[in-house]
Design a protein around this motif. Structure first.
Motif, mmCIF file in Angstrom:
data_model
loop_
_atom_site.group_PDB
_atom_site.id
_atom_site.type_symbol
_atom_site.label_atom_id
_atom_site.label_comp_id
_atom_site.label_asym_id
_atom_site.label_seq_id
_atom_site.Cartn_x
_atom_site.Cartn_y
_atom_site.Cartn_z
ATOM 1 N N GLN A 196 0.838 -1.194 0.000
ATOM 2 C CA GLN A 196 0.000 0.000 0.000
ATOM 3 C C GLN A 196 0.869 1.238 0.000
ATOM 4 O O GLN A 196 1.919 1.282 0.634
ATOM 5 C CB GLN A 196 -0.902 -0.018 1.244
ATOM 6 C CG GLN A 196 -1.808 1.184 1.413
ATOM 7 C CD GLN A 196 -2.792 0.986 2.553
ATOM 8 O OE1 GLN A 196 -3.426 -0.053 2.668
ATOM 9 N NE2 GLN A 196 -2.920 1.996 3.406
ATOM 10 N N ILE A 197 0.435 2.246 -0.719
ATOM 11 C CA ILE A 197 1.112 3.541 -0.697
ATOM 12 C C ILE A 197 0.097 4.597 -0.295
ATOM 13 O O ILE A 197 -1.050 4.585 -0.764
ATOM 14 C CB ILE A 197 1.762 3.868 -2.065
ATOM 15 C CG1 ILE A 197 2.530 5.189 -1.959
ATOM 16 C CG2 ILE A 197 0.745 3.892 -3.189
ATOM 17 C CD1 ILE A 197 3.416 5.474 -3.162
ATOM 18 N N ALA A 209 -3.485 3.835 -2.475
ATOM 19 C CA ALA A 209 -3.495 2.816 -3.527
ATOM 20 C C ALA A 209 -2.979 1.523 -2.899
ATOM 21 O O ALA A 209 -1.920 1.509 -2.255
ATOM 22 C CB ALA A 209 -2.620 3.232 -4.701
ATOM 23 N N ARG A 210 -3.733 0.440 -3.095
ATOM 24 C CA ARG A 210 -3.421 -0.811 -2.400
ATOM 25 C C ARG A 210 -3.657 -2.000 -3.318
ATOM 26 O O ARG A 210 -4.581 -1.979 -4.142
ATOM 27 C CB ARG A 210 -4.311 -0.936 -1.149
ATOM 28 C CG ARG A 210 -4.161 -2.224 -0.358
ATOM 29 C CD ARG A 210 -5.166 -2.255 0.779
ATOM 30 N NE ARG A 210 -5.189 -3.523 1.484
ATOM 31 C CZ ARG A 210 -4.487 -3.788 2.582
ATOM 32 N NH1 ARG A 210 -3.718 -2.857 3.102
ATOM 33 N NH2 ARG A 210 -4.565 -4.967 3.175
ATOM 34 N N VAL A 211 -2.840 -3.021 -3.146
ATOM 35 C CA VAL A 211 -3.037 -4.272 -3.865
ATOM 36 C C VAL A 211 -2.797 -5.428 -2.897
ATOM 37 O O VAL A 211 -1.906 -5.372 -2.043
ATOM 38 C CB VAL A 211 -2.100 -4.376 -5.094
ATOM 39 C CG1 VAL A 211 -0.635 -4.376 -4.670
ATOM 40 C CG2 VAL A 211 -2.443 -5.608 -5.920
ATOM 41 N N ARG A 212 -3.630 -6.455 -3.024
ATOM 42 C CA ARG A 212 -3.553 -7.622 -2.152
ATOM 43 C C ARG A 212 -3.770 -8.873 -2.997
ATOM 44 O O ARG A 212 -4.669 -8.914 -3.839
ATOM 45 C CB ARG A 212 -4.616 -7.536 -1.053
ATOM 46 C CG ARG A 212 -4.692 -8.747 -0.134
ATOM 47 C CD ARG A 212 -5.883 -8.618 0.811
ATOM 48 N NE ARG A 212 -6.063 -9.818 1.612
ATOM 49 C CZ ARG A 212 -5.649 -9.938 2.869
ATOM 50 N NH1 ARG A 212 -5.047 -8.925 3.455
ATOM 51 N NH2 ARG A 212 -5.851 -11.068 3.542
ATOM 52 N N HIS A 213 -2.955 -9.884 -2.736
ATOM 53 C CA HIS A 213 -3.083 -11.148 -3.453
ATOM 54 C C HIS A 213 -3.359 -12.256 -2.441
ATOM 55 O O HIS A 213 -2.613 -12.441 -1.480
ATOM 56 C CB HIS A 213 -1.806 -11.470 -4.234
ATOM 57 C CG HIS A 213 -1.891 -12.773 -4.966
ATOM 58 N ND1 HIS A 213 -2.598 -12.923 -6.142
ATOM 59 C CD2 HIS A 213 -1.367 -13.994 -4.681
ATOM 60 C CE1 HIS A 213 -2.498 -14.177 -6.552
ATOM 61 N NE2 HIS A 213 -1.756 -14.847 -5.683
ATOM 62 N N ASP A 214 -4.460 -12.975 -2.650
ATOM 63 C CA ASP A 214 -4.857 -14.059 -1.742
ATOM 64 C C ASP A 214 -4.713 -15.402 -2.441
ATOM 65 O O ASP A 214 -5.213 -15.589 -3.560
ATOM 66 C CB ASP A 214 -6.306 -13.879 -1.296
ATOM 67 C CG ASP A 214 -6.486 -12.663 -0.412
ATOM 68 O OD1 ASP A 214 -6.022 -12.696 0.739
ATOM 69 O OD2 ASP A 214 -7.089 -11.683 -0.877
ATOM 70 N N PRO A 228 -6.934 -5.050 -6.375
ATOM 71 C CA PRO A 228 -6.415 -3.680 -6.285
ATOM 72 C C PRO A 228 -7.490 -2.732 -5.766
ATOM 73 O O PRO A 228 -8.683 -2.909 -6.026
ATOM 74 C CB PRO A 228 -6.050 -3.363 -7.742
ATOM 75 C CG PRO A 228 -6.990 -4.195 -8.549
ATOM 76 C CD PRO A 228 -7.295 -5.434 -7.741
ATOM 77 N N ASN A 229 -7.075 -1.717 -5.027
ATOM 78 C CA ASN A 229 -8.019 -0.732 -4.485
ATOM 79 C C ASN A 229 -7.397 0.657 -4.541
ATOM 80 O O ASN A 229 -6.195 0.830 -4.289
ATOM 81 C CB ASN A 229 -8.376 -1.057 -3.027
ATOM 82 C CG ASN A 229 -9.186 -2.326 -2.901
ATOM 83 O OD1 ASN A 229 -10.378 -2.325 -3.146
ATOM 84 N ND2 ASN A 229 -8.539 -3.410 -2.522
#
Length: 265
Positions: A196-197, A209-214, A228-229
């Protein structure tokens, strides 16, 4: 020198039998215990380790005759036993002027044991002919780093990894002891890296701005998802003494008057 602090809380409740004008209802009880303990150790100037332990345990029996207006085969006696234990170890520290580190690992164990039977046939209840047992064990943890590129959180990166593994076992005995009518055993695993930034060029807005991988694995099946968010938070009353929460509460009270509403400034 380090600083050591601790906290302990123990609560218990017990009621053996229920008394009525017509006599005591037998085999009706409630027994409950709760324990919470926490230990913190701060060392250096910016490092802290903590450990907390929690246990919630209860044993309750209800549904005996006189618990229902009408006695019949569908009016059951129930005995429910719950036992949850958890322990977590946490570290928080400032590694450098711009880098913060957080890590947490813990183990949670839950057990539920339920026995029931018709209150017209208590012998079935005492033989535990209908018995459901649920066991769950979860190992979970997180490690997270924060880099503050600019002061006052004007620009920073947050990145880390979350992990969770759950073992679930459920068994149901229904008038077929010792052979269960079903025996369920499953393991679930979840691994989730994220980054996240955050940018706050002005006190009135925060951009994220955020990205997460599950990555999931359950019952031999694997699934993956990337999320992504992008978001923005607005602070219209930053750097002012205006208490907008207080004004909103006053407005609501005038529109919807209720007794027992108090305002804290």
């Amino acid at each position: 020198m380090g600083a050591l602090t601790y906290f302990l809380d123990i609560a218990t409740y017990k009621k053996d039998k229920y008394k009525t004008p017509k006599g005591t209802i037998p085999y009706t009880k409630k027994d409950q215990q709760n324990i919470f303990a926490r230990l913190d150790y701060a060392f250096g100037d910016n490092h802290e380790i903590s450990f907390d332990f929690t246990q919630d345990k209860s044993d309750k029996t209800s549904g005996w005759y006189s618990s229902y207006y009408n006695q019949n085969d569908w009016s059951n006696i129930y005995n429910n036993k719950y036992d949850t234990k958890s322990g977590f170890l946490t570290y928080e520290g400032k590694i450098s002027d711009i880098f913060l580190l957080y890590s947490n690992v813990g183990l949670v164990k839950r057990k539920f044991d339920m026995t029931y039977g018709s209150n017209t046939k208590p012998e079935d209840f005492f033989k535990k002919q209908t018995n459901v047992i649920y066991d769950e064990e979860a190992l979970q943890g997180e490690i997270k780093g924060t880099i503050n590129w600019l002061e006052d959180d004007k620009l920073r990166n947050i990145f880390g990894l979350q992990y969770k593994k759950i073992n679930i076992k459920s068994t149901n005995f229904a008038y077929k002891v010792p052979n269960p009518i079903y025996d369920h055993d499953k393991t679930e695993t979840n691994i989730s890296p994220f980054a996240q930034i955050e940018a706050k060029p002005t006190p009135y807005a925060l951009f994220i701005a955020r990205v997460r991988h599950d990555s999931y694995e359950t019952a031999g099946k694997k699934m993956k998802a990337t999320s992504p968010n992008i978001g923005i938070s607005i602070f219209p009353f930053a750097n002012t003494e205006y208490n907008y929460r207080q004004d909103i509460a006053k407005t609501l009270i005038h529109l919807l008057p209720h007794k027992g509403i108090y305002l804290n400034s």
